[in-house]
Design a protein around this motif. Sequence first.
Motif, PDB file in Angstrom:
ATOM      1  N   ASN A 256      -6.685   1.352 -38.268  1.00  0.00           N
ATOM      2  CA  ASN A 256      -5.837   1.770 -37.793  1.00  0.00           C
ATOM      3  C   ASN A 256      -6.675   2.020 -36.510  1.00  0.00           C
ATOM      4  O   ASN A 256      -6.016   2.508 -34.928  1.00  0.00           O
ATOM      5  CB  ASN A 256      -4.978   2.226 -38.010  1.00  0.00           C
ATOM      6  N   VAL A 257      -7.365   2.319 -35.937  1.00  0.00           N
ATOM      7  CA  VAL A 257      -8.274   2.931 -34.673  1.00  0.00           C
ATOM      8  C   VAL A 257      -8.384   1.542 -33.778  1.00  0.00           C
ATOM      9  O   VAL A 257      -8.133   0.617 -34.455  1.00  0.00           O
ATOM     10  CB  VAL A 257      -9.562   3.266 -35.224  1.00  0.00           C
TER      11      VAL A 257
ATOM     12  N   LYS B 207     -18.860   1.060 -36.569  1.00  0.00           N
ATOM     13  CA  LYS B 207     -17.762   1.964 -36.141  1.00  0.00           C
ATOM     14  C   LYS B 207     -17.940   1.726 -35.424  1.00  0.00           C
ATOM     15  O   LYS B 207     -16.784   1.878 -33.941  1.00  0.00           O
ATOM     16  CB  LYS B 207     -17.649   3.160 -36.708  1.00  0.00           C
TER      17      LYS B 207
ATOM     18  N   LYS C  95      -8.244   4.359 -43.407  1.00  0.00           N
ATOM     19  CA  LYS C  95      -8.226   5.164 -42.574  1.00  0.00           C
ATOM     20  C   LYS C  95      -8.604   4.673 -40.690  1.00  0.00           C
ATOM     21  O   LYS C  95      -8.195   5.706 -40.307  1.00  0.00           O
ATOM     22  CB  LYS C  95      -8.888   6.616 -42.653  1.00  0.00           C
ATOM     23  N   ASP C  96      -9.447   3.224 -41.130  1.00  0.00           N
ATOM     24  CA  ASP C  96      -9.908   4.022 -39.330  1.00  0.00           C
ATOM     25  C   ASP C  96      -9.822   2.450 -39.527  1.00  0.00           C
ATOM     26  O   ASP C  96      -9.915   1.801 -37.948  1.00  0.00           O
ATOM     27  CB  ASP C  96     -11.905   3.636 -39.771  1.00  0.00           C
TER      28      ASP C  96
ATOM     29  N   MET D 114     -10.786  -1.945 -33.655  1.00  0.00           N
ATOM     30  CA  MET D 114     -11.212  -2.156 -34.977  1.00  0.00           C
ATOM     31  C   MET D 114     -10.648  -3.316 -35.435  1.00  0.00           C
ATOM     32  O   MET D 114      -9.366  -3.617 -35.987  1.00  0.00           O
ATOM     33  CB  MET D 114     -11.200  -0.731 -35.717  1.00  0.00           C
TER      34      MET D 114
END
Length: 410
Positions: free
Chosen positions: A26-27, A355, A23-24, A30
């Motif tokens: 596509n930040v 993150k 889920k992260d 990232m």
Amino acid sequence: MKKFAFSKIGQKLTSSIIRELLKDVNVPGMISFGGGVPDPKTFPRYKLSEVAKDVLENEFAFSLQYGPTEGDDVLKEAYINFLKRNDNIEGLTKDNLLITVGSQSALYLLSTILLDSESKYFVSKPVYLGAASAFSMNSMNHIDLPLSEDGIDTDLLEEKLLELDKKGEISKVRFIYVIPNFHNPAGVTLNLERRKKIIELAEKYDLLIIEDDPYGDLRYEGEGFPSLFKMAGKNRVLLLRTFSKVLSPGMRLGFVIGHEILIRKLVMAKQAVDLCSPSLTQRIAGRFLEKYDLKELLKPTIEIYRKKKDLMLEELERNFADMEGVHWTRPQGGLFIWLTLPEGYDTMEMMASGKKNGVLFIPGSAFSIGGGCDNSMRLSFCLPSEENIIEGVKRLKKTVVEYGKEKGLL
């Protein structure tokens, strides 16, 4: 709010850390060393689209319909020929194959037909988390075998089997689970001596070997070893293969190759789980194998991944060589490198800092059924660009240093 009553298995279910991490991805900005997600540039999309068009237009009566639980005969025949040509595995019939929705489905089905609450089974430590989640739903009685550069510790396997035999519990052991080639998450390969030892012990105690081999076709250097299935045959080994890493994960196609009695029982379990695997992707894959040499088409993919693997190893050396107690595996193929930090580091705790610094990894504790591997992490080099590998390892070093200083480890 209604209080729902879940089963014991339902209560044990937890979310996959890899699914959550995706889920992260596509930040903005990232860099992910997380999931073993193939590089989309390696998908033979134009060849697949031509085959798919023909299958949809001319074989729609099969490809758009329900199919047999056992799988598409066209794909089974094509895959039997593929195994014969590339792995020297002969003598298989369609009754020796089951086509599943990826290899994760196969692991779930195996857990269903082989394990109950009293069952025991051998796994590596670290262990592939997909296998861990599937097996632990039905039994937590796992026996860990530490990994080295040459694969699982077969001396310890022999010692544990002898102990179980003396206690009269050998009948509770259902299988020995191994990823022999470019282990997930560790990247190591089971050497020939240890392959022979596992087979010898399985023969002695009449045990099943589950050989999970998603990465065997992704060798970048060195000479390969024969599969345990090739060495010991269908009476002793159940072989799992998949197209997810070598053709397309979106097609969701896995293969179980083994004794017809085991295959038949798996078919019965699959009927209750999902009825059948997708007819469309099976027929496309079958016609694709008939038309193209998959091993030949993999050569550019192997070159892409070899460069990325070598680059990540170089960057790890450049950034971490000055840190005492840090070490990592050096795989000859596959998709993963296993990085271990000094005692005291907790890579699960480090995730938040990672993150914040714009880098994702999978903490080592995710690859353990009963806990452990807290100071390790899995790094995947297949998806990020070469530029992002360089930058991502720098961010990883920053994260490790920040955590080390915060905890008084540096």
